[in-house]
Design a protein around this motif. Structure first.
Motif, PDB file in Angstrom:
ATOM      1  N   ALA A 200       0.705  -1.309   0.129  1.00  0.00           N
ATOM      2  CA  ALA A 200       0.009  -0.008   0.019  1.00  0.00           C
ATOM      3  C   ALA A 200       0.905   1.151  -0.066  1.00  0.00           C
ATOM      4  O   ALA A 200       2.015   1.241   0.429  1.00  0.00           O
ATOM      5  CB  ALA A 200      -0.840   0.000   1.138  1.00  0.00           C
ATOM      6  N   TYR A 201       0.232   2.213  -0.569  1.00  0.00           N
ATOM      7  CA  TYR A 201       1.021   3.695  -0.495  1.00  0.00           C
ATOM      8  C   TYR A 201       0.268   4.391   0.510  1.00  0.00           C
ATOM      9  O   TYR A 201      -0.974   4.536   0.952  1.00  0.00           O
ATOM     10  CB  TYR A 201       0.578   4.668  -1.650  1.00  0.00           C
ATOM     11  N   VAL A 202       0.988   4.820   1.631  1.00  0.00           N
ATOM     12  CA  VAL A 202       0.672   5.886   2.890  1.00  0.00           C
ATOM     13  C   VAL A 202       1.673   6.837   3.031  1.00  0.00           C
ATOM     14  O   VAL A 202       2.877   6.493   3.027  1.00  0.00           O
ATOM     15  CB  VAL A 202       0.652   4.920   4.132  1.00  0.00           C
ATOM     16  N   SER A 203       1.148   8.113   2.919  1.00  0.00           N
ATOM     17  CA  SER A 203       1.938   9.207   2.950  1.00  0.00           C
ATOM     18  C   SER A 203       2.789   9.068   4.574  1.00  0.00           C
ATOM     19  O   SER A 203       2.223   8.894   5.605  1.00  0.00           O
ATOM     20  CB  SER A 203       1.220  10.405   3.230  1.00  0.00           C
ATOM     21  N   GLY A 204       4.099   9.206   4.317  1.00  0.00           N
ATOM     22  CA  GLY A 204       4.810   9.068   5.486  1.00  0.00           C
ATOM     23  C   GLY A 204       5.137   7.591   5.867  1.00  0.00           C
ATOM     24  O   GLY A 204       5.854   7.484   6.839  1.00  0.00           O
ATOM     25  N   GLY A 205       4.876   6.667   4.946  1.00  0.00           N
ATOM     26  CA  GLY A 205       5.038   5.258   5.085  1.00  0.00           C
ATOM     27  C   GLY A 205       6.573   4.905   4.982  1.00  0.00           C
ATOM     28  O   GLY A 205       7.045   5.425   4.087  1.00  0.00           O
ATOM     29  N   THR A 206       7.139   4.016   5.898  1.00  0.00           N
ATOM     30  CA  THR A 206       8.371   3.644   5.629  1.00  0.00           C
ATOM     31  C   THR A 206       8.325   2.127   5.986  1.00  0.00           C
ATOM     32  O   THR A 206       9.678   1.677   6.133  1.00  0.00           O
ATOM     33  CB  THR A 206       9.429   4.116   6.822  1.00  0.00           C
ATOM     34  N   GLY A 207       7.391   1.433   5.474  1.00  0.00           N
ATOM     35  CA  GLY A 207       7.394   0.101   5.693  1.00  0.00           C
ATOM     36  C   GLY A 207       6.906  -0.576   7.019  1.00  0.00           C
ATOM     37  O   GLY A 207       6.438   0.297   7.878  1.00  0.00           O
ATOM     38  N   PRO A 208       6.618  -1.914   7.182  1.00  0.00           N
ATOM     39  CA  PRO A 208       7.111  -2.744   6.416  1.00  0.00           C
ATOM     40  C   PRO A 208       6.278  -3.400   5.280  1.00  0.00           C
ATOM     41  O   PRO A 208       6.666  -4.049   4.084  1.00  0.00           O
ATOM     42  CB  PRO A 208       7.463  -4.255   6.937  1.00  0.00           C
ATOM     43  N   ASN A 209       4.801  -2.688   5.243  1.00  0.00           N
ATOM     44  CA  ASN A 209       4.122  -3.248   4.462  1.00  0.00           C
ATOM     45  C   ASN A 209       3.073  -1.989   3.750  1.00  0.00           C
ATOM     46  O   ASN A 209       2.408  -2.276   3.038  1.00  0.00           O
ATOM     47  CB  ASN A 209       2.849  -4.182   4.940  1.00  0.00           C
ATOM     48  N   SER A 210       3.695  -0.559   4.108  1.00  0.00           N
ATOM     49  CA  SER A 210       2.937   0.533   3.362  1.00  0.00           C
ATOM     50  C   SER A 210       4.144   1.599   3.479  1.00  0.00           C
ATOM     51  O   SER A 210       5.173   1.613   4.350  1.00  0.00           O
ATOM     52  CB  SER A 210       1.818   0.886   4.260  1.00  0.00           C
ATOM     53  N   TRP A 211       4.368   2.189   2.064  1.00  0.00           N
ATOM     54  CA  TRP A 211       5.376   3.251   1.761  1.00  0.00           C
ATOM     55  C   TRP A 211       4.846   4.544   1.202  1.00  0.00           C
ATOM     56  O   TRP A 211       3.786   4.376   0.402  1.00  0.00           O
ATOM     57  CB  TRP A 211       6.248   2.537   0.973  1.00  0.00           C
ATOM     58  N   ASP A 212       5.573   5.625   1.149  1.00  0.00           N
ATOM     59  CA  ASP A 212       5.520   6.498   0.262  1.00  0.00           C
ATOM     60  C   ASP A 212       6.805   6.465  -0.453  1.00  0.00           C
ATOM     61  O   ASP A 212       7.569   5.608  -0.474  1.00  0.00           O
ATOM     62  CB  ASP A 212       5.448   7.788   1.081  1.00  0.00           C
ATOM     63  N   CYS A 213       6.984   7.202  -1.413  1.00  0.00           N
ATOM     64  CA  CYS A 213       7.812   7.092  -2.524  1.00  0.00           C
ATOM     65  C   CYS A 213       9.359   7.076  -1.775  1.00  0.00           C
ATOM     66  O   CYS A 213      10.249   6.312  -2.140  1.00  0.00           O
ATOM     67  CB  CYS A 213       7.865   8.093  -3.637  1.00  0.00           C
ATOM     68  N   SER A 214       9.494   8.236  -1.124  1.00  0.00           N
ATOM     69  CA  SER A 214      11.021   8.288  -0.475  1.00  0.00           C
ATOM     70  C   SER A 214      11.320   7.303   0.486  1.00  0.00           C
ATOM     71  O   SER A 214      12.377   7.040   0.710  1.00  0.00           O
ATOM     72  CB  SER A 214      11.348   9.609   0.033  1.00  0.00           C
TER      73      SER A 214
END
Length: 300
Positions: A200-214
């Protein structure tokens, strides 16, 4: 001895006036009854020889004690009844207070549950609106880039020699991309990025199952022992700038200016990249033609 000396009396003590009056009254009543009965009888009637026993003061005292005891018992029973009634009234009052308190607590809990439900619904609505706004912003940015590319292509087409050179360059670039194979640190970065496709894409996400681009780019480079900044424009400012026709697996692609990029992804070879796009798509693998980046940098 003096004539005025006190000589103890041997007479019996006088009965009290009340006792004498009581006896006199009882005796008088009995005698009156006998006299009336004799007067009412025949003149030649035989004299009454029946002996009538007079009531004694002892029996009167017993009757009086029984009456007093009965009155006391009745008073005690009445007091007990009043006490029971008071206890019942207190119990009813306490039960009413407890019921009122329980109802107030139930109303409070119901109101809290309604407020929590409304809060969650508002958060979900806000998140949906935010995702939709991001998707619209990305769509507008992509449309703007497509328009710019179209204009550039039209300008290039007016110059046949430049067009032929560009076609030749694109052909060689495509051939190079089809034979690119990641190795070493680049292989670790690419493998990690591809493994997150579908997250999934989540703003501010750093894993392990959701991320944002950076967040995804930072985590991928960590697999190679390289610490990158957290923000996209900081990541695109690092390393060495490379052209899109000379990409290698592991290069960082960026959209926008190099020092002011708003989106980043990882080039995985074969003319494709992996990136956390937006809430509607999540982490995807796309062709460069799907959304051509503005530039690229090489960290390795």
């Amino acid at each position: 001895m003096s004539q005025t000396a006190h000589i103890p009396s041997h007479r019996k003590p006088r009965r009290s006036a009340s006792k004498l009056a009581l006896r006199a009254g009882v005796a008088g009543g009995v005698l009156s009854t006998i006299a009336v009965a004799g007067a009412a009888g025949p003149a030649n009637a035989e004299p009454v020889t029946e002996t009538i026993e007079m009531p004694t003061l002892g029996s009167l005292g017993t009757d009086l004690s029984s009456a007093v005891a009965a009155s006391a018992e009745a008073s005690e029973q009445e007091a007990l009844d009043q006490s029971l009634e008071a206890q019942e009234a207190a119990a009813l009052e306490k039960a009413a207070k407890d019921a009122k308190k329980a109802k107030a607590e139930a109303d409070r809990k119901a109101e809290a549950e309604r407020a929590e439900k409304a809060r969650k619904e508002a958060e979900a609505k806000a998140e949906a609106e935010r995702a939709a706004a991001e998707a619209r912003a990305e769509a507008r940015a992509r449309a703007s880039r497509d328009a710019a590319r179209t204009q550039i292509a039209a300008t290039s087409a007016s110059n046949s020699s430049d067009s032929g050179s560009s076609d030749s360059s694109d052909s060689s670039s495509s051939a190079s991309e089809s034979t690119q194979v990641a190795s070493g640190s680049a292989a670790a970065i690419v493998a990690f990025a591809k493994a997150q496709v579908g997250d999934a894409y989540v703003s501010g996400g750093t894993g392990p199952n959701s991320w944002d681009c950076s967040g995804l780019v930072q985590a991928a480079y960590r697999q190679a022992g390289i610490d990158l900044p957290r923000i996209s424009y900081s990541q695109s400012s690092m390393g060495t700038s490379v052209s899109l026709s000379n990409l290698q697996p592991g290069d960082i692609l960026y959209w926008g200016s190099r020092s002011g990029s708003y989106h980043v992804a990882i080039y995985v070879g074969g003319g494709k990249y992996v990136g956390a796009q937006n809430p509607s798509t999540g982490v995807v693998e796309r062709s460069l033609d799907w959304d051509t980046p503005s530039g690229a940098v090489r960290i390795l």
